[in-house]
Design a protein around this motif. Structure first.
Motif, PDB file in Angstrom:
ATOM      1  N   ILE A  50       0.821  -1.213   0.000  1.00 33.01           N
ATOM      2  CA  ILE A  50       0.000   0.000   0.000  1.00 33.01           C
ATOM      3  C   ILE A  50       0.851   1.258   0.000  1.00 33.01           C
ATOM      4  CG2 ILE A  50      -1.599   1.352   1.437  1.00 33.01           C
ATOM      5  CD1 ILE A  50      -2.893  -1.351   2.236  1.00 33.01           C
ATOM      6  N   ASN A  51       1.950   1.271   0.801  1.00 29.04           N
ATOM      7  CA  ASN A  51       2.761   2.482   0.904  1.00 29.04           C
ATOM      8  C   ASN A  51       4.217   2.114   1.166  1.00 29.04           C
ATOM      9  OD1 ASN A  51       3.846   5.000   1.323  1.00 29.04           O
ATOM     10  ND2 ASN A  51       2.222   5.707   2.696  1.00 29.04           N
ATOM     11  N   SER A  52       5.020   2.188   0.135  1.00 28.29           N
ATOM     12  CA  SER A  52       6.437   1.839   0.255  1.00 28.29           C
ATOM     13  C   SER A  52       7.253   2.928   0.944  1.00 28.29           C
ATOM     14  CB  SER A  52       7.030   1.554  -1.130  1.00 28.29           C
ATOM     15  OG  SER A  52       6.885   2.689  -1.980  1.00 28.29           O
ATOM     16  N   ASP A  53       6.649   4.115   1.164  1.00 25.86           N
ATOM     17  CA  ASP A  53       7.353   5.199   1.852  1.00 25.86           C
ATOM     18  C   ASP A  53       7.421   4.961   3.356  1.00 25.86           C
ATOM     19  OD1 ASP A  53       7.597   6.489  -0.560  1.00 25.86           O
ATOM     20  OD2 ASP A  53       5.875   7.826  -0.235  1.00 25.86           O
ATOM     21  N   VAL A  54       6.561   4.092   3.855  1.00 26.88           N
ATOM     22  CA  VAL A  54       6.435   3.879   5.294  1.00 26.88           C
ATOM     23  C   VAL A  54       7.207   2.622   5.700  1.00 26.88           C
ATOM     24  CG1 VAL A  54       4.772   3.242   7.106  1.00 26.88           C
ATOM     25  CG2 VAL A  54       4.214   5.063   5.479  1.00 26.88           C
ATOM     26  N   THR A  55       7.858   2.679   6.849  1.00 24.89           N
ATOM     27  CA  THR A  55       8.473   1.482   7.425  1.00 24.89           C
ATOM     28  C   THR A  55       7.392   0.695   8.150  1.00 24.89           C
ATOM     29  OG1 THR A  55      10.611   2.580   7.715  1.00 24.89           O
ATOM     30  CG2 THR A  55      10.203   0.593   9.031  1.00 24.89           C
ATOM     31  N   VAL A  56       7.095  -0.487   7.658  1.00 19.76           N
ATOM     32  CA  VAL A  56       6.064  -1.346   8.244  1.00 19.76           C
ATOM     33  C   VAL A  56       6.754  -2.519   8.921  1.00 19.76           C
ATOM     34  CG1 VAL A  56       4.052  -2.788   7.782  1.00 19.76           C
ATOM     35  CG2 VAL A  56       4.405  -0.682   6.471  1.00 19.76           C
ATOM     36  N   GLU A  57       6.494  -2.687  10.204  1.00 23.78           N
ATOM     37  CA  GLU A  57       7.177  -3.704  11.001  1.00 23.78           C
ATOM     38  C   GLU A  57       6.160  -4.577  11.733  1.00 23.78           C
ATOM     39  OE1 GLU A  57      10.464  -3.922  14.670  1.00 23.78           O
ATOM     40  OE2 GLU A  57       9.541  -2.003  14.095  1.00 23.78           O
ATOM     41  N   GLY A  58       5.983  -5.805  11.268  1.00 24.95           N
ATOM     42  CA  GLY A  58       5.081  -6.743  11.915  1.00 24.95           C
ATOM     43  C   GLY A  58       5.849  -7.708  12.803  1.00 24.95           C
ATOM     44  N   ILE A  59       5.393  -7.873  14.036  1.00 22.08           N
ATOM     45  CA  ILE A  59       6.067  -8.733  15.005  1.00 22.08           C
ATOM     46  C   ILE A  59       5.089  -9.808  15.479  1.00 22.08           C
ATOM     47  CG2 ILE A  59       7.197  -8.837  17.264  1.00 22.08           C
ATOM     48  CD1 ILE A  59       7.989  -5.892  16.838  1.00 22.08           C
ATOM     49  N   VAL A  60       5.474 -11.064  15.338  1.00 26.64           N
ATOM     50  CA  VAL A  60       4.649 -12.177  15.819  1.00 26.64           C
ATOM     51  C   VAL A  60       5.073 -12.481  17.250  1.00 26.64           C
ATOM     52  CG1 VAL A  60       3.901 -14.543  15.430  1.00 26.64           C
ATOM     53  CG2 VAL A  60       4.514 -13.095  13.476  1.00 26.64           C
ATOM     54  N   ALA A  61       4.259 -12.076  18.202  1.00 27.26           N
ATOM     55  CA  ALA A  61       4.608 -12.268  19.613  1.00 27.26           C
ATOM     56  C   ALA A  61       3.391 -12.003  20.476  1.00 27.26           C
ATOM     57  CB  ALA A  61       5.745 -11.331  20.028  1.00 27.26           C
ATOM     58  N   ASP A  62       3.442 -12.531  21.684  1.00 25.19           N
ATOM     59  CA  ASP A  62       2.473 -12.220  22.720  1.00 25.19           C
ATOM     60  C   ASP A  62       3.025 -11.036  23.509  1.00 25.19           C
ATOM     61  OD1 ASP A  62       0.277 -12.429  24.358  1.00 25.19           O
ATOM     62  OD2 ASP A  62       1.125 -14.024  25.601  1.00 25.19           O
ATOM     63  N   VAL A  63       2.216 -10.022  23.749  1.00 26.35           N
ATOM     64  CA  VAL A  63       2.670  -8.862  24.506  1.00 26.35           C
ATOM     65  C   VAL A  63       2.609  -9.205  25.993  1.00 26.35           C
ATOM     66  CG1 VAL A  63       2.260  -6.438  25.052  1.00 26.35           C
ATOM     67  CG2 VAL A  63       1.914  -7.274  22.722  1.00 26.35           C
ATOM     68  N   THR A  64       3.757  -9.152  26.644  1.00 27.85           N
ATOM     69  CA  THR A  64       3.873  -9.543  28.048  1.00 27.85           C
ATOM     70  C   THR A  64       4.682  -8.511  28.808  1.00 27.85           C
ATOM     71  OG1 THR A  64       5.931 -10.780  27.764  1.00 27.85           O
ATOM     72  CG2 THR A  64       3.873 -11.975  27.341  1.00 27.85           C
ATOM     73  N   VAL A  65       4.728  -8.689  30.115  1.00 24.35           N
ATOM     74  CA  VAL A  65       5.547  -7.803  30.936  1.00 24.35           C
ATOM     75  C   VAL A  65       7.020  -7.924  30.560  1.00 24.35           C
ATOM     76  CG1 VAL A  65       5.874  -9.464  32.825  1.00 24.35           C
ATOM     77  CG2 VAL A  65       5.923  -7.003  33.305  1.00 24.35           C
ATOM     78  N   GLN A  66       7.414  -9.066  30.008  1.00 25.14           N
ATOM     79  CA  GLN A  66       8.812  -9.270  29.639  1.00 25.14           C
ATOM     80  C   GLN A  66       9.217  -8.475  28.398  1.00 25.14           C
ATOM     81  OE1 GLN A  66       6.824 -11.972  30.535  1.00 25.14           O
ATOM     82  NE2 GLN A  66       7.786 -12.151  32.560  1.00 25.14           N
ATOM     83  N   ASN A  67       8.268  -8.213  27.478  1.00 25.58           N
ATOM     84  CA  ASN A  67       8.674  -7.550  26.231  1.00 25.58           C
ATOM     85  C   ASN A  67       8.027  -6.192  25.985  1.00 25.58           C
ATOM     86  OD1 ASN A  67       6.054  -8.177  25.390  1.00 25.58           O
ATOM     87  ND2 ASN A  67       6.677  -9.742  23.921  1.00 25.58           N
ATOM     88  N   ILE A  68       7.090  -5.763  26.830  1.00 19.62           N
ATOM     89  CA  ILE A  68       6.350  -4.535  26.546  1.00 19.62           C
ATOM     90  C   ILE A  68       7.270  -3.315  26.468  1.00 19.62           C
ATOM     91  CG2 ILE A  68       5.786  -4.222  28.998  1.00 19.62           C
ATOM     92  CD1 ILE A  68       3.608  -3.153  25.995  1.00 19.62           C
ATOM     93  N   GLU A  69       8.273  -3.246  27.336  1.00 20.06           N
ATOM     94  CA  GLU A  69       9.135  -2.067  27.327  1.00 20.06           C
ATOM     95  C   GLU A  69       9.983  -2.015  26.055  1.00 20.06           C
ATOM     96  OE1 GLU A  69      11.283  -1.468  30.948  1.00 20.06           O
ATOM     97  OE2 GLU A  69       9.491  -1.679  32.196  1.00 20.06           O
TER      98      GLU A  69
END
Length: 339
Positions: A95-114
């Protein structure tokens, strides 16, 4: 007009954004938590609007029942069992090659939220449970990052932007959250309400990202599109005893150990203990509309359409049978019980 901004010409004609605002958007970074119904609409709008870096994270994969309302996915994603973050990233990059699109496959937890919120200007809520929302809320207030809340179920929706130092936080404003157990997978949802909620979220996000503070909404907006009701609840002063925005204790970042999630070795079962009792009569009634339910005086067994089984005990324990994958078990638990 710079050729670089040609695609945003109509957006730049909108005077509150203009060329200066568009240039600001190109240097902003946002995080979307959840790439389901809300998340796909949020990401679609933000990528098309020219936000410089759009990061999103989701733990689930695309299923056929998603296609009714999760706008970035198609039947090929279902057949391939694509993770939602992967499928969304593939679509959005086209859709837009000007934008940096970053998809992350993960569960959001206290260990990784920060780590996930590091360096972002704004966080947007695409989740479906209050446990994750309070985790996001506490992390955002700890690091001074605005948080745009949104929720949709049935024909009802709500949204608000919470800004550290200027508004009460989500925990402070709504208390303990919705504990009714109502989710899209138990009482349904129509797709228009998802689009409306996410669009309200993006509007507040754009106001903040271009610095139009005078236009920022200071209320929780709720509505029912089927019954044509709308209500705006103005923000009150922060509660002096709020553990997040006043006492700065951030309980979601420190109390995660209270929830016990254990994979039972060799049994293809994950046990989830949420620390609350379960009313078996109530849950039997709720689950029987979406699953084949067997109830005894001691437990409820619910055969899910996905193939797994939930076993609920009155002391608050739930077994997710048919998987040893903790992330998959949490997804099913959130879907049918609610976190």
């Amino acid at each position: 007009m710079d050729k670089q901004f040609e695609r945003y010409s109509r957006q730049m004609l909108f005077s509150p954004i203009g060329k200066e605002g568009q240039q600001q958007l190109a240097h902003k970074k946002v995080l979307i938590v959840g790439m389901g119904a809300l998340g796909t609409v949020l990401a679609n709008h933000l990528v098309r609007a020219g936000i410089g870096h759009v990061r999103f994270v989701d733990r689930d994969y695309v299923e056929k029942s998603n296609l009714q309302r999760q706008m970035l996915f198609d039947e090929e994603d279902v057949i391939a069992s694509h993770p939602k973050a992967v499928a969304a990233e593939q679509k959005l990059r086209k859709i837009n090659s000007d934008v940096t699109v970053e998809g992350i496959v993960a569960d959001v937890t206290v260990q990784n939220i920060e780590k996930l919120i590091d360096g972002v200007d704004l966080v947007l809520d695409g989740t479906d449970n209050f446990q994750t929302r309070f985790l996001i809320n506490d992390a955002c207030y700890k690091f001074g990052i605005p948080f745009v809340y949104g929720g949709a179920v049935s024909s009802r929706g709500m949204s608000a932007i919470f800004i550290p130092g200027k508004t009460p936080c989500l925990r402070c404003f709504i208390g303990g959250g919705d504990t009714s157990g109502q989710t899209c997978d138990t009482i349904g949802v129509i797709s228009p309400v998802v689009d409306i909620v996410a669009s309200f979220q993006v509007v507040e996000a754009l106001k903040f990202l271009v610095g139009d503070q005078s236009a920022q909404r200071t209320s929780l907006l709720t509505f029912d599109v089927w019954k044509h009701h709308m209500y705006e609840m103005k923000f009150s002063a922060p509660k002096q005893d709020c553990p997040t925005c006043q006492r700065k204790e951030y309980p979601a970042l420190t109390a995660q150990a209270e929830d016990q999630i254990t994979s039972l070795c060799g049994r293809e079962t994950v046990q989830i203990q949420i620390g609350e009792t379960l009313d078996l009569e109530l849950w039997a009634e709720r689950l029987k509309v979406v699953a084949q339910v067997t109830k005894t005086p001691f437990l409820i067994r619910a055969e899910l359409p996905e193939g797994e089984r939930l076993v609920l005990f009155p002391d608050g324990r739930t077994l997710v049978q048919g998987t040893e994958d903790v992330t998959r078990a949490k997804t099913l638990y959130a879907r049918y019980i609610g976190l």
